[in-house]
Write a protein that holds these residues in place. Structure first.
Motif, PDB file in Angstrom:
ATOM      1  N   LYS A  84       0.762  -1.104   0.093  1.00 46.45           N
ATOM      2  CA  LYS A  84      -0.006   0.020   0.125  1.00 46.45           C
ATOM      3  C   LYS A  84       0.962   1.370  -0.033  1.00 46.45           C
ATOM      4  O   LYS A  84       0.177   2.377  -0.113  1.00 46.45           O
ATOM      5  CB  LYS A  84      -0.960  -0.042   1.295  1.00 46.45           C
ATOM      6  CG  LYS A  84      -0.395   0.169   2.552  1.00 46.45           C
ATOM      7  CD  LYS A  84      -1.242   0.149   3.814  1.00 46.45           C
ATOM      8  CE  LYS A  84      -0.827   0.246   5.138  1.00 46.45           C
ATOM      9  NZ  LYS A  84      -1.585  -0.102   6.230  1.00 46.45           N
ATOM     10  N   TYR A  85       2.052   1.143  -0.379  1.00 46.11           N
ATOM     11  CA  TYR A  85       3.045   2.323  -0.189  1.00 46.11           C
ATOM     12  C   TYR A  85       3.554   2.630  -1.489  1.00 46.11           C
ATOM     13  O   TYR A  85       4.195   1.559  -2.151  1.00 46.11           O
ATOM     14  CB  TYR A  85       4.120   2.111   1.073  1.00 46.11           C
ATOM     15  CG  TYR A  85       3.856   1.681   2.318  1.00 46.11           C
ATOM     16  CD1 TYR A  85       3.370   2.802   3.216  1.00 46.11           C
ATOM     17  CD2 TYR A  85       3.643   0.565   2.782  1.00 46.11           C
ATOM     18  CE1 TYR A  85       2.961   2.584   4.565  1.00 46.11           C
ATOM     19  CE2 TYR A  85       3.468   0.310   4.202  1.00 46.11           C
ATOM     20  CZ  TYR A  85       2.678   1.080   5.045  1.00 46.11           C
ATOM     21  OH  TYR A  85       2.625   0.878   6.393  1.00 46.11           O
ATOM     22  N   MET A  86       3.637   3.714  -1.854  1.00 48.20           N
ATOM     23  CA  MET A  86       4.042   4.192  -2.990  1.00 48.20           C
ATOM     24  C   MET A  86       4.644   5.463  -3.070  1.00 48.20           C
ATOM     25  O   MET A  86       4.510   6.308  -2.383  1.00 48.20           O
ATOM     26  CB  MET A  86       2.806   4.027  -4.096  1.00 48.20           C
ATOM     27  CG  MET A  86       1.643   5.001  -3.936  1.00 48.20           C
ATOM     28  SD  MET A  86       0.632   5.625  -5.128  1.00 48.20           S
ATOM     29  CE  MET A  86       1.704   6.987  -5.883  1.00 48.20           C
ATOM     30  N   ALA A  87       5.510   5.406  -4.181  1.00 44.82           N
ATOM     31  CA  ALA A  87       6.289   6.684  -4.354  1.00 44.82           C
ATOM     32  C   ALA A  87       6.319   6.994  -5.637  1.00 44.82           C
ATOM     33  O   ALA A  87       6.833   6.176  -6.476  1.00 44.82           O
ATOM     34  CB  ALA A  87       7.665   7.032  -3.672  1.00 44.82           C
ATOM     35  N   THR A  88       6.365   8.391  -6.148  1.00 44.01           N
ATOM     36  CA  THR A  88       6.745   8.584  -7.776  1.00 44.01           C
ATOM     37  C   THR A  88       7.592   9.764  -7.940  1.00 44.01           C
ATOM     38  O   THR A  88       7.735  10.454  -7.075  1.00 44.01           O
ATOM     39  CB  THR A  88       5.057   9.148  -8.473  1.00 44.01           C
ATOM     40  OG1 THR A  88       4.736  10.064  -7.567  1.00 44.01           O
ATOM     41  CG2 THR A  88       4.219   7.947  -8.258  1.00 44.01           C
ATOM     42  N   TYR A  89       8.132   9.788  -8.987  1.00 39.99           N
ATOM     43  CA  TYR A  89       9.158  10.691  -9.498  1.00 39.99           C
ATOM     44  C   TYR A  89       8.550  11.293 -10.772  1.00 39.99           C
ATOM     45  O   TYR A  89       8.584  10.566 -11.824  1.00 39.99           O
ATOM     46  CB  TYR A  89      10.557  10.372  -9.322  1.00 39.99           C
ATOM     47  CG  TYR A  89      11.282  11.236  -9.616  1.00 39.99           C
ATOM     48  CD1 TYR A  89      12.066  12.091  -8.616  1.00 39.99           C
ATOM     49  CD2 TYR A  89      11.947  11.524 -10.830  1.00 39.99           C
ATOM     50  CE1 TYR A  89      12.990  13.042  -8.918  1.00 39.99           C
ATOM     51  CE2 TYR A  89      13.131  12.721 -11.325  1.00 39.99           C
ATOM     52  CZ  TYR A  89      13.295  13.408 -10.144  1.00 39.99           C
ATOM     53  OH  TYR A  89      14.073  14.581 -10.270  1.00 39.99           O
ATOM     54  N   ASP A  90       8.567  12.731 -10.861  1.00 39.19           N
ATOM     55  CA  ASP A  90       7.959  13.508 -12.221  1.00 39.19           C
ATOM     56  C   ASP A  90       9.368  13.815 -12.697  1.00 39.19           C
ATOM     57  O   ASP A  90      10.021  14.696 -12.128  1.00 39.19           O
ATOM     58  CB  ASP A  90       7.292  14.650 -11.581  1.00 39.19           C
ATOM     59  CG  ASP A  90       6.577  15.204 -12.952  1.00 39.19           C
ATOM     60  OD1 ASP A  90       7.421  15.219 -14.057  1.00 39.19           O
ATOM     61  OD2 ASP A  90       5.508  15.932 -12.668  1.00 39.19           O
ATOM     62  N   ILE A  91       9.809  13.403 -13.779  1.00 36.91           N
ATOM     63  CA  ILE A  91      10.996  13.689 -14.357  1.00 36.91           C
ATOM     64  C   ILE A  91      11.144  15.130 -15.071  1.00 36.91           C
ATOM     65  O   ILE A  91      11.998  15.665 -14.862  1.00 36.91           O
ATOM     66  CB  ILE A  91      11.522  12.700 -15.497  1.00 36.91           C
ATOM     67  CG1 ILE A  91      11.938  11.242 -15.097  1.00 36.91           C
ATOM     68  CG2 ILE A  91      12.554  13.261 -16.429  1.00 36.91           C
ATOM     69  CD1 ILE A  91      12.125  10.146 -15.778  1.00 36.91           C
ATOM     70  N   GLU A  92      10.088  15.522 -15.480  1.00 31.85           N
ATOM     71  CA  GLU A  92       9.910  16.849 -16.156  1.00 31.85           C
ATOM     72  C   GLU A  92      10.113  17.961 -14.864  1.00 31.85           C
ATOM     73  O   GLU A  92      10.538  18.940 -15.311  1.00 31.85           O
ATOM     74  CB  GLU A  92       8.638  17.093 -16.811  1.00 31.85           C
ATOM     75  CG  GLU A  92       8.254  18.344 -17.398  1.00 31.85           C
ATOM     76  CD  GLU A  92       7.213  18.382 -18.598  1.00 31.85           C
ATOM     77  OE1 GLU A  92       6.705  19.661 -18.473  1.00 31.85           O
ATOM     78  OE2 GLU A  92       7.180  17.723 -19.472  1.00 31.85           O
ATOM     79  N   LEU A  93       9.328  17.686 -13.736  1.00 31.31           N
ATOM     80  CA  LEU A  93       9.559  18.843 -12.642  1.00 31.31           C
ATOM     81  C   LEU A  93      10.523  18.438 -11.572  1.00 31.31           C
ATOM     82  O   LEU A  93      10.488  19.375 -10.529  1.00 31.31           O
ATOM     83  CB  LEU A  93       7.992  18.690 -12.237  1.00 31.31           C
ATOM     84  CG  LEU A  93       6.866  19.278 -12.952  1.00 31.31           C
ATOM     85  CD1 LEU A  93       5.643  19.412 -12.194  1.00 31.31           C
ATOM     86  CD2 LEU A  93       7.222  20.553 -13.917  1.00 31.31           C
ATOM     87  N   ALA A  94      11.239  17.259 -11.538  1.00 34.63           N
ATOM     88  CA  ALA A  94      12.004  16.858 -10.833  1.00 34.63           C
ATOM     89  C   ALA A  94      11.675  17.014  -9.230  1.00 34.63           C
ATOM     90  O   ALA A  94      12.091  17.587  -8.346  1.00 34.63           O
ATOM     91  CB  ALA A  94      13.409  17.670 -10.718  1.00 34.63           C
TER      92      ALA A  94
END
Length: 264
Positions: free
Chosen positions: A195-205
């Motif tokens: 249930k744990y997630m993390a995301t990274y937005d490459i465009e906005l760092a």
């Protein structure tokens, strides 16, 4: 039009390419090539070209010509295919000829007939990989062993073997990682454990984290609904939410385990 099926009857495993419009033209790849296929993936939009792990090597299978390439990568462990000629992989490479004790696990990219080494790790480590391209750059995401962090390597395909690839960005889930995936556009990277997630937005760092609640303790791998939304059917409720966890919506009560799609 085509589907790759792994068929296990208990005593043998076969890979079959099914033509959904002409089922009689389906091809048993295991019999056609006479190889012990362990894993197989289509190459881009060409249904005749399939990259496969046979025994412990990577091969390119041409269904139309009924021909298999020589080994492209030896002592293969895992691989992911991007487009028509790019494969991120892990394999075991001896550091000295005939010296298995000094072997290491290599993380690399096979592209257009060339192996590009990216990093070496211990042979006992489990490696999770994801690869995509975005805005004229390639991105390789790597998680090793019990590390809580994902290292993102940019343009590893243009890095020579004498120049170790540098870390472009890091994403920290805060706990051991089970799954990695990019959105189809390549802009968003997702790391997840239950249930744990993390995301990274490459465009906005920019990174974001979310914990999926409402009784969803056993959350299977999250799927991308489109380039920005994720979905889960954990707990019997279909939920969608944006890559940063915002704008969550409960759509309906569902039986878990089926697919979900978005229509324009």
């Amino acid at each position: 039009k085509y589907i790759l099926v792994e068929h296990d009857n208990g005593s043998a495993v076969e890979f079959v390419r099914i033509d959904r419009s002409k089922p009689a033209d389906s091809v048993n790849l295991t019999k056609l090539f006479g190889l012990d296929i362990k894993d197989a993936h289509f190459s881009g939009n060409n249904a005749n070209i399939i990259y496969a792990k046979t025994s412990s090597v990577l091969r390119r299978l041409d269904v139309g010509a009924a021909s298999a390439s020589a080994a492209l990568v030896d002592d293969l462990r895992d691989f992911v295919v991007y487009g028509s000629d790019t494969i991120a992989f892990t394999n075991v490479e001896p550091l000295a000829t005939g010296d298995s004790i000094s072997a290491q696990q290599q993380i690399g990219i096979y592209r257009a007939g060339k192996i590009i080494p990216v990093r070496g790790v211990g042979t006992d480590e489990q490696v999770r990989l994801a690869y995509n391209e975005y805005d004229n750059h390639s991105y390789l995401a790597i998680n090793v062993g019990s590390s809580t962090k994902v290292e993102i390597i940019r343009d590893a395909t243009s890095t020579g073997s004498s120049q170790p690839a540098s870390v472009y960005a890091q994403l920290d889930l805060g706990r051991q990682i089970s799954w990695l995936s990019f959105s189809s556009s390549g802009r968003m990277l997702l790391a997840q454990n239950g249930k744990y997630m993390a995301t990274y937005d490459i465009e906005l760092a920019r990174s974001a984290t979310k914990t999926i609640e409402a009784g969803a303790n056993d959350v299977a791998q999250l799927r991308w609904l489109d380039d920005y939304y994720l979905w889960t059917d954990a707990g019997g409720t279909l939920r969608i939410f944006e890559f940063d966890g915002a704008n969550e919506h409960n759509i309906a009560t569902v039986t878990p385990g089926y697919d979900t799609m978005l229509s324009g």
